[in-house]
Design a protein around this motif. Sequence first.
Motif, PDB file in Angstrom:
ATOM      1  N   UNK A   1      37.548 -13.296 -25.652  1.00 24.02           N
ATOM      2  CA  UNK A   1      38.232 -13.192 -24.364  1.00 24.02           C
ATOM      3  C   UNK A   1      37.318 -13.607 -23.216  1.00 24.02           C
ATOM      4  N   UNK A   2      36.033 -13.242 -23.293  1.00 25.68           N
ATOM      5  CA  UNK A   2      35.093 -13.640 -22.249  1.00 25.68           C
ATOM      6  C   UNK A   2      34.945 -15.163 -22.197  1.00 25.68           C
ATOM      7  N   UNK A   3      34.992 -15.803 -23.353  1.00 23.76           N
ATOM      8  CA  UNK A   3      34.940 -17.258 -23.373  1.00 23.76           C
ATOM      9  C   UNK A   3      36.130 -17.887 -22.675  1.00 23.76           C
ATOM     10  N   UNK A   4      37.323 -17.342 -22.962  1.00 23.37           N
ATOM     11  CA  UNK A   4      38.519 -17.868 -22.293  1.00 23.37           C
ATOM     12  C   UNK A   4      38.415 -17.688 -20.786  1.00 23.37           C
ATOM     13  N   UNK A   5      37.958 -16.511 -20.345  1.00 25.24           N
ATOM     14  CA  UNK A   5      37.849 -16.232 -18.917  1.00 25.24           C
ATOM     15  C   UNK A   5      36.835 -17.166 -18.260  1.00 25.24           C
TER      16      UNK A   5
END
Length: 205
Positions: free
Chosen positions: A68-72
């Motif tokens: 999720x941090x990568x997507x953000x």
Amino acid sequence: DDVAHVVLVADAMDGVAHHGLAILGREADRAADAHIARGEFGQWRGDDADADLRLDEDERATMQTHAELGRIAIADAERHLGGSSSFLRLAKEIAHTHHERWDGAGYPQGLAGENIPLSARLMAIADIFEALTAKDRPYKKGKMLSESLRILGNFALNGHIDPDLFDIFIRNKIYLEFAHKNMDEKQIDAIDESQIPGYRATQNP
């Protein structure tokens, strides 16, 4: 080294894509390098790891936030750039979904089967294979080619990765091309493809 890992994973993905599965540029993989290359071994190492290397539940939960941090992070980059591009959209897709499992037991969304983007299904195979064979990790030695294929094949059997893509990975000898380019020659042992778990050699390509 995270960047080196991503470049090697991109190389493995490129081999799969070359055989008609997808056109996935290496720039897309590099755009997500900080997010798709952290903690990979601990995520799936399971019974093949030493006990003192396994993650506890808190460590695993923390590690799993990286999708999720990568997507953000990539979404933030798009906003700062004032728009997106094809490789940023692909990088965001890969960063967010490359830990989904074929059987739906992955994260962060619990996607299953063909609901998982093709890019992520490719990444799962390439990422695991590269991490198994990597000879430069501080916490482990690179595994032999035959052992790496055995582990990856068991992942095809247990619902972790797309079994059809795994068949192509073996049938078209993408693993061998990658091995000769990136592995130590001492790791490359003889392979009997008929003994690789999960490989359905009799099916048509």
